[in-house]
Enzyme design. Sequence first.
Site, PDB file in Angstrom:
ATOM      1  N   CYS A   1     -16.391   1.615   0.968  1.00 58.63           N
ATOM      2  CA  CYS A   1     -15.002   0.919   1.077  1.00 58.63           C
ATOM      3  C   CYS A   1     -14.703   0.500   2.617  1.00 58.63           C
ATOM      4  CB  CYS A   1     -13.865   1.152   0.327  1.00 58.63           C
ATOM      5  SG  CYS A   1     -13.785   2.787   0.429  1.00 58.63           S
TER       6      CYS A   1
ATOM      7  N   HIS B   1      -7.317   0.652  -6.430  1.00 57.52           N
ATOM      8  CA  HIS B   1      -7.470  -0.284  -5.144  1.00 57.52           C
ATOM      9  C   HIS B   1      -8.285  -1.297  -5.769  1.00 57.52           C
ATOM     10  CE1 HIS B   1      -7.653  -1.453  -1.114  1.00 57.52           C
ATOM     11  NE2 HIS B   1      -8.620  -0.454  -0.470  1.00 57.52           N
TER      12      HIS B   1
ATOM     13  N   ARG C   1       0.857  -1.242  -0.190  1.00 59.36           N
ATOM     14  CA  ARG C   1      -0.028  -0.045   0.081  1.00 59.36           C
ATOM     15  C   ARG C   1       0.863   1.227  -0.121  1.00 59.36           C
ATOM     16  NH1 ARG C   1      -5.102   1.179   3.687  1.00 59.36           N
ATOM     17  NH2 ARG C   1      -6.042  -0.260   1.899  1.00 59.36           N
TER      18      ARG C   1
ATOM     19  N   GLN D   1     -10.055  -4.156  -3.572  1.00 61.64           N
ATOM     20  CA  GLN D   1     -11.447  -3.516  -2.873  1.00 61.64           C
ATOM     21  C   GLN D   1     -12.444  -3.803  -4.147  1.00 61.64           C
ATOM     22  OE1 GLN D   1     -12.110  -1.828   0.001  1.00 61.64           O
ATOM     23  NE2 GLN D   1     -14.210  -2.254  -0.818  1.00 61.64           N
TER      24      GLN D   1
ATOM     25  N   ARG E   1     -13.659  -8.825   1.493  1.00 59.68           N
ATOM     26  CA  ARG E   1     -12.164  -8.502   1.262  1.00 59.68           C
ATOM     27  C   ARG E   1     -11.203  -9.782   1.346  1.00 59.68           C
ATOM     28  NH1 ARG E   1      -9.932  -3.414   1.348  1.00 59.68           N
ATOM     29  NH2 ARG E   1      -8.233  -4.543   0.661  1.00 59.68           N
TER      30      ARG E   1
ATOM     31  N   ASP F   1     -17.451   7.042  -1.127  1.00 62.55           N
ATOM     32  CA  ASP F   1     -16.020   6.818  -0.392  1.00 62.55           C
ATOM     33  C   ASP F   1     -15.829   8.240   0.405  1.00 62.55           C
ATOM     34  OD1 ASP F   1     -13.455   5.903   0.349  1.00 62.55           O
ATOM     35  OD2 ASP F   1     -12.622   6.235  -1.539  1.00 62.55           O
TER      36      ASP F   1
HETATM   37  N1   CP Z   1     -11.252  -0.502   2.534  1.00 64.59           N
HETATM   38  C1   CP Z   1      -9.960  -0.443   2.777  1.00 64.59           C
HETATM   39  O1   CP Z   1      -8.808  -0.679   2.167  1.00 64.59           O
HETATM   40  O2   CP Z   1      -9.777  -0.185   4.220  1.00 64.59           O
HETATM   41  P1   CP Z   1      -8.317  -0.145   5.177  1.00 64.59           P
HETATM   42  O3   CP Z   1      -7.805   1.265   4.735  1.00 64.59           O
HETATM   43  O4   CP Z   1      -8.810  -0.281   6.706  1.00 64.59           O
HETATM   44  O5   CP Z   1      -7.407  -1.189   4.739  1.00 64.59           O
HETATM   45  N1  NVA Z   2      -9.912   6.427  -1.261  1.00 64.60           N
HETATM   46  C1  NVA Z   2      -9.476   6.064   0.070  1.00 64.60           C
HETATM   47  C2  NVA Z   2      -9.861   4.963   0.509  1.00 64.60           C
HETATM   48  C3  NVA Z   2      -9.347   3.997   1.575  1.00 64.60           C
HETATM   49  C4  NVA Z   2      -9.373   2.512   1.896  1.00 64.60           C
HETATM   50  C5  NVA Z   2      -8.042   6.657   0.449  1.00 64.60           C
HETATM   51  O1  NVA Z   2      -7.253   6.365  -0.461  1.00 64.60           O
HETATM   52  O2  NVA Z   2      -7.567   7.020   1.362  1.00 64.60           O
END
Ligand code: CP
Ligand code: NVA
Length: 310
Positions: free
Chosen positions: A269, A134, A107, A137, A297, A229
């Site tokens: 999400c 993502h 990530r 997701q 997930r 989101d």
């Molecule tokens: N939806 C999602 O990716 O959640 P986290 O940021 O908690 O991993």
């Molecule tokens: N769009 C958000 C999603 C988090 C799971 C971010 O990137 O922070």
Amino acid sequence: SANLKGKDLLTLKDLTPEDIMFLLESAIILKEKHENGEIVKTLEGKTLGMIFEKSSTRTRVSFEAGMLQLGGNALFLSSQDLQIGRGETIGDTAQVLSQFIDAIMIRTFEHSKIEELAEYASIPVINGLTDDYHPCQALADLLTIYEHKQTFSGLKVAYVGDGNNVAHSLMIACAKMGVDCSIGCPSGYEPKEFVTEYAKKVASETGATITITENPVKAVQNADAIYADVWTSMGQEEEAKKRLEVFASYQVNDELVQHAKSDYLFLHCLPAHREEEVTASIIDGPNSVVFQQAGNRMHVQKALLQAILA
Ligand code: CP
Ligand code: NVA
């Protein structure tokens, strides 16, 4: 069965509709086995390294628990504690980790960073969220929709808010599966042009439509699912105040959902900000499937890990 062994998942562009369907079917089987307490150890001796440059609850725990359930191991690697945090290159890190473990989930911020990691790693790389995508997701989103609707044909998914990483992957996921996707977002916050173009190209092959509109009512009109989101993603914290104003009329609330089908699903999400992008009445209401979606997930990522590593 799809042949994903040894492959990366950097974006959903890496998967065909058949690959996606295979992963969803496989996730459904793994989920049922998990719920029945059946043990499936297809990844014994395999190790997943998980590099996090941003916070996470779902991604971290679902990948770690999923790996353990399949008989493998998972290592949480905070970038602050890795030498990456002190300037070691991504390329060197990738080549070293490739000697020790079987796959890397990362990530990070710029999507180019995961591309660089994948270029130097000799093991599969999985995207656990970048600034642009993502994909894991979106696979869970598709699974959740499929569980409820039993089909993808004839569906319309509406995403209301920021044209961000989650919107990008959702749009590609819908295009691949022939689902109409409508994005309602303020001007200047549209999905990136190259992603919309790609999704439209795929949609033209699968018979779906991709619509970008400034009008949230038009976006959710007759929708089978409404997706929200956060307005401020990780890394955009300094814009938070401005974004509250820009997105104020894009809240998913009792009034907006009137325009969707009465049996619409509400997806998010997570993490969510109640009374910002969505009211509590909706996210905690009868049409919300956000916790099933979060749970999915793990199931879909187990299917992915098995397909890539077993
Ligand atoms: N939806 C999602 O990716 O959640 P986290 O940021 O908690 O991993
Ligand atoms: N769009 C958000 C999603 C988090 C799971 C971010 O990137 O922070």
